[in-house]
Design an enzyme around this catalytic site. Structure first.
Site, PDB file in Angstrom:
ATOM      1  N   CYS A   1       8.209  51.500  58.874  1.00 41.40           N
ATOM      2  CA  CYS A   1       8.213  52.087  57.528  1.00 41.40           C
ATOM      3  C   CYS A   1       6.859  52.067  56.845  1.00 41.40           C
ATOM      4  CB  CYS A   1       9.166  51.314  56.626  1.00 41.40           C
ATOM      5  SG  CYS A   1      10.752  50.994  57.370  1.00 41.40           S
TER       6      CYS A   1
ATOM      7  N   GLU B   1      15.889  53.187  52.922  1.00 35.68           N
ATOM      8  CA  GLU B   1      16.257  51.779  52.741  1.00 35.68           C
ATOM      9  C   GLU B   1      15.095  50.887  52.331  1.00 35.68           C
ATOM     10  OE1 GLU B   1      16.093  53.384  55.568  1.00 35.68           O
ATOM     11  OE2 GLU B   1      15.296  52.196  57.213  1.00 35.68           O
TER      12      GLU B   1
ATOM     13  N   PRO C   1      19.258  51.910  59.169  1.00 41.22           N
ATOM     14  CA  PRO C   1      20.317  52.672  59.858  1.00 41.22           C
ATOM     15  C   PRO C   1      20.607  52.165  61.273  1.00 41.22           C
ATOM     16  CG  PRO C   1      18.403  54.099  59.341  1.00 41.22           C
ATOM     17  CD  PRO C   1      18.085  52.729  58.818  1.00 41.22           C
TER      18      PRO C   1
ATOM     19  N   GLY D   1      19.707  53.377  64.090  1.00 40.92           N
ATOM     20  CA  GLY D   1      20.099  54.505  64.935  1.00 40.92           C
ATOM     21  C   GLY D   1      19.959  54.207  66.421  1.00 40.92           C
ATOM     22  N   THR D   2      18.801  53.698  66.816  1.00 38.59           N
ATOM     23  CA  THR D   2      18.604  53.399  68.235  1.00 38.59           C
ATOM     24  C   THR D   2      18.999  51.965  68.564  1.00 38.59           C
ATOM     25  OG1 THR D   2      16.659  54.797  68.033  1.00 38.59           O
ATOM     26  CG2 THR D   2      16.979  53.703  70.137  1.00 38.59           C
TER      27      THR D   2
ATOM     28  N   ASN E   1      10.780  54.738  52.502  1.00 40.69           N
ATOM     29  CA  ASN E   1      10.545  55.231  53.872  1.00 40.69           C
ATOM     30  C   ASN E   1      11.536  56.385  54.156  1.00 40.69           C
ATOM     31  OD1 ASN E   1      12.915  53.745  53.926  1.00 40.69           O
ATOM     32  ND2 ASN E   1      12.622  53.201  56.060  1.00 40.69           N
ATOM     33  N   PRO E   2      11.485  56.986  55.342  1.00 36.42           N
ATOM     34  CA  PRO E   2      12.303  58.189  55.604  1.00 36.42           C
ATOM     35  C   PRO E   2      13.810  58.046  55.400  1.00 36.42           C
ATOM     36  CG  PRO E   2      10.622  58.003  57.264  1.00 36.42           C
ATOM     37  CD  PRO E   2      10.523  56.752  56.444  1.00 36.42           C
ATOM     38  N   CYS E   3      14.366  56.927  55.764  1.00 33.32           N
ATOM     39  CA  CYS E   3      15.841  56.869  55.621  1.00 33.32           C
ATOM     40  C   CYS E   3      16.284  56.208  54.323  1.00 33.32           C
ATOM     41  CB  CYS E   3      16.422  56.190  56.852  1.00 33.32           C
ATOM     42  SG  CYS E   3      15.971  57.053  58.371  1.00 33.32           S
TER      43      CYS E   3
ATOM     44  N   SER F   1      12.406  49.731  66.373  1.00 36.19           N
ATOM     45  CA  SER F   1      11.918  50.371  67.607  1.00 36.19           C
ATOM     46  C   SER F   1      10.413  50.231  67.863  1.00 36.19           C
ATOM     47  CB  SER F   1      12.297  51.849  67.616  1.00 36.19           C
ATOM     48  OG  SER F   1      13.676  51.950  67.831  1.00 36.19           O
TER      49      SER F   1
END
Ligand code: UDP
Length: 570
Positions: free
Chosen positions: A88, A273, A418, A420-421, A269-271, A72
């Site tokens: 990330c 991966e 992920p 997500g977007t 990083n946050p998710c 994104s």
């Protein structure tokens, strides 16, 4: 462009450039041209006569055909003044007030630019230990996490999404029990995903049923012992309760640390991966596997030539991103360019399986996952080696674990995000996740219903003359096809959704992708509401045995508000 309505809406609301009144002053095609031009432009840094126009056209086609999309921040910021393109980041947290609050500030700058941040809190002294300068008492890692959480709350990412963080604490930190329960209340520390950093020593102690040492982060002295089994059970119970904490296997992240001379990897990083060194950043991008298929007389099959070409262009794209990226801090610029990590991954994997007539929860499905990712990583490495011939290897290559191989442009090439977007924009299933639900009923403004059906399911049912709005309503209500009599068995078998799939197959699939991914795999193992803590424990142990780098689980209904709901209206 073949974009569906949801994709169009996401881009219009959040990604297109707006004027001061909030009106879009860019079209969707304009966005992709802006990104393509900005990223292709980097070629002139290596070759003054590079045909940037032709490359931009190739990148433009790649994105508008929804074959590949960069993360994104690249879509939002490329070719614009901010110019921060990575999703990330990992920042260090050292044990002093100055350094802790310096990192709070740096995290805020990263969030503002659309990036997510991960931190290890393991270096902070434990709650109750003394503070030399004041003679006072330290408040410990969890209380500082709350500070980071509040700061995040106040800063929106590029004005479009709230900041995301990962907080990690080593299992041998004296405050580990507080950490495990710090998100017990669903309203607490909401801008963080948390994971316990698990060591091999700890896992051995769990298996042997013995105690393990708690270590003071400063003196490295043993300051206590806990039963490994009890701590493991507490982690499992907390995850069963509301999905957190997850676990990450720290020694595995460091086994695959490609430049060990630069220190230890302490966080992702946050998710989860993307493991990174302190101050390192990484940009991601994902290939839509649904667009990598071709229809032959014998049915659908994977088009390996197309996939190969797409990997080549994607690696070129992501390497260029490193050049044109405007980093939030000079040190991030420097550290990122010393390894030049990129993370190419996939989305639309579950949709691809459905097209191929394969079940996600079958050994055949897992084999296909493994084969596709093996191909992508092998080809990604080859393309990175090609780039190294003209652009040079990443600067720390001679210190890396690859030093005896052909020079590589990028220390890592693949990561499963992920998406997500991105998956909404591309209109496909996200990352390597199964489809959550094949049919949704959406209430539009004037209280009329809109039925949203997975396009592959719709096509399959229509071909067999089985499609009807009534049947779709039934599927939406049930959340799954599994118990609907009108649907033939062979269709039920292929169109399985997250909750039809046993947690074991979720983990098997994660492990299959992990075997061929340089970085890590973003994956949530879904459990039904009535799963027990024993079920969760088994999955954690299986992920350990199958060499995953971490696990995140979610039991349906275990939080009041969850992103996805079965059998309900979106
Ligand atoms: N991310 C973030 N905030 C968000 C979602 C994602 O900072 O709200 C970051 C985070 O580092 C995450 C990464 O972006 O791990 C990739 O997430 P995803 O693939 O879902 O992002 P997309 O590119 O699809 O927006």
């Amino acid at each position: 462009m073949q974009m569906n309505k949801n994709g169009q809406t996401v881009l219009e609301r959040r990604y297109l450039i707006k004027d001061e009144h909030g009106q879009n002053i860019e079209t969707v095609e304009g966005l992709f041209r802006r990104v393509a031009d900005a990223i292709a432009g980097a070629d002139t840094l290596f070759d003054k006569k590079a045909d940037v126009r032709a490359l931009s056209d190739q990148f433009y086609d790649l994105m508008t055909n929804l074959e590949f999309l960069p993360n994104s921040p690249t879509l939002m910021n490329a070719g614009r003044p901010l110019g921060q393109l990575s999703a990330c980041f990992v920042l260090p947290i050292e044990d002093s007030m100055e350094e802790i609050f310096e990192t709070v500030k740096n995290a805020a700058l990263i969030h503002k630019s659309g990036g997510g941040t991960g931190f290890s809190f393991s270096r902070l002294r434990s709650a109750g230990s003394t503070v030399k300068t004041t003679g006072g008492v330290a408040s410990g890692p969890v209380s500082f996490m709350r500070v980071f959480n509040m700061a995040t709350e106040a800063v929106k990412q590029g004005g479009t999404r709230r900041g995301a963080n990962m907080g990690i604490l080593r299992v041998d930190h004296p405050d580990i029990l507080d950490f495990i329960d710090c998100k017990k209340n669903n309203a607490d520390i909401t801008n963080f995903n948390i994971s316990v950093g698990i060591t091999e020593d700890f896992m051995k102690a769990v298996e042997l049923g013995i105690d393990y040492d708690l270590v003071d982060p400063h003196t490295k002295e043993v300051v206590g012992q806990l039963s490994a089994k009890e701590v493991f059970d507490k982690i499992v119970e907390a995850a069963w309760r509301n999905g957190e904490p997850g676990i990450i296997f720290l020694d595995r992240l460091n086994r695959d640390n490609v430049v060990p001379s630069q220190g230890e990897i302490e966080s992702t990083n946050p998710c989860g991966e993307q493991p990174l060194l302190p101050f390192e950043s990484c940009n991601l991008g994902s290939i839509n596997l649904c667009q990598m298929l071709k229809e032959t007389d014998g049915g659908w099959e994977l088009d390996y030539d197309k996939l190969d070409r797409t990997v080549g262009l994607a690696i070129h794209f992501l390497d260029n991103v490193i050049e044109v990226n405007k980093y939030p801090l000079p040190i991030i610029d420097e550290v990122t360019k010393s390894t030049r990590k990129i993370g190419l991954g996939v989305m639309g994997f579950a949709d691809m399986l459905a097209r191929l007539g394969l079940s996600y929860n079958s050994d055949e499905g897992v084999e296909v996952g493994e084969k596709v990712m093996d191909f992508i990583t092998t080809r990604a490495k080859a393309y990175s080696q090609e780039l190294a011939k003209t652009r040079g290897a990443f600067p720390l290559f001679a210190e890396s674990i690859f030093k005896d191989e052909a020079p590589l442009r990028n220390a890592t090439c693949t990561t499963i995000a992920p998406t997500g977007t991105l998956s909404i924009i591309a209109g496909c299933s996200s990352g390597v996740e199964p489809v959550f639900a094949y049919v949704f009923i959406r209430n539009v403004m004037d209280n009329t219903e809109m039925i949203e059906v997975n396009p592959i399911l719709r096509e399959t049912l229509e071909k067999r003359g089985l499609y009807s709005d009534e049947l779709m309503r039934k599927i939406a209500k049930e959340g799954t096809l599994a118990h609907i009599d009108e649907i033939p068995e062979d269709i039920k078998k292929v169109f399985v959704c997250s909750h039809d799939i046993s947690p074991t197959y979720h983990v098997k699939m994660q492990a299959a992708f992990q075997r061929h991914t340089d970085n890590a795999v973003s994956k949530t193992v879904n459990f039904t509401h009535d799963a027990t803590t024993l079920d969760v424990r088994e999955v954690y142990m299986l992920a350990y045995r199958l060499d995953c780098k971490g696990v995140t689980i979610y039991r349906d209904g275990s939080r009041d508000s969850q992103v996805l709901n079965i059998g309900s209206v979106k």
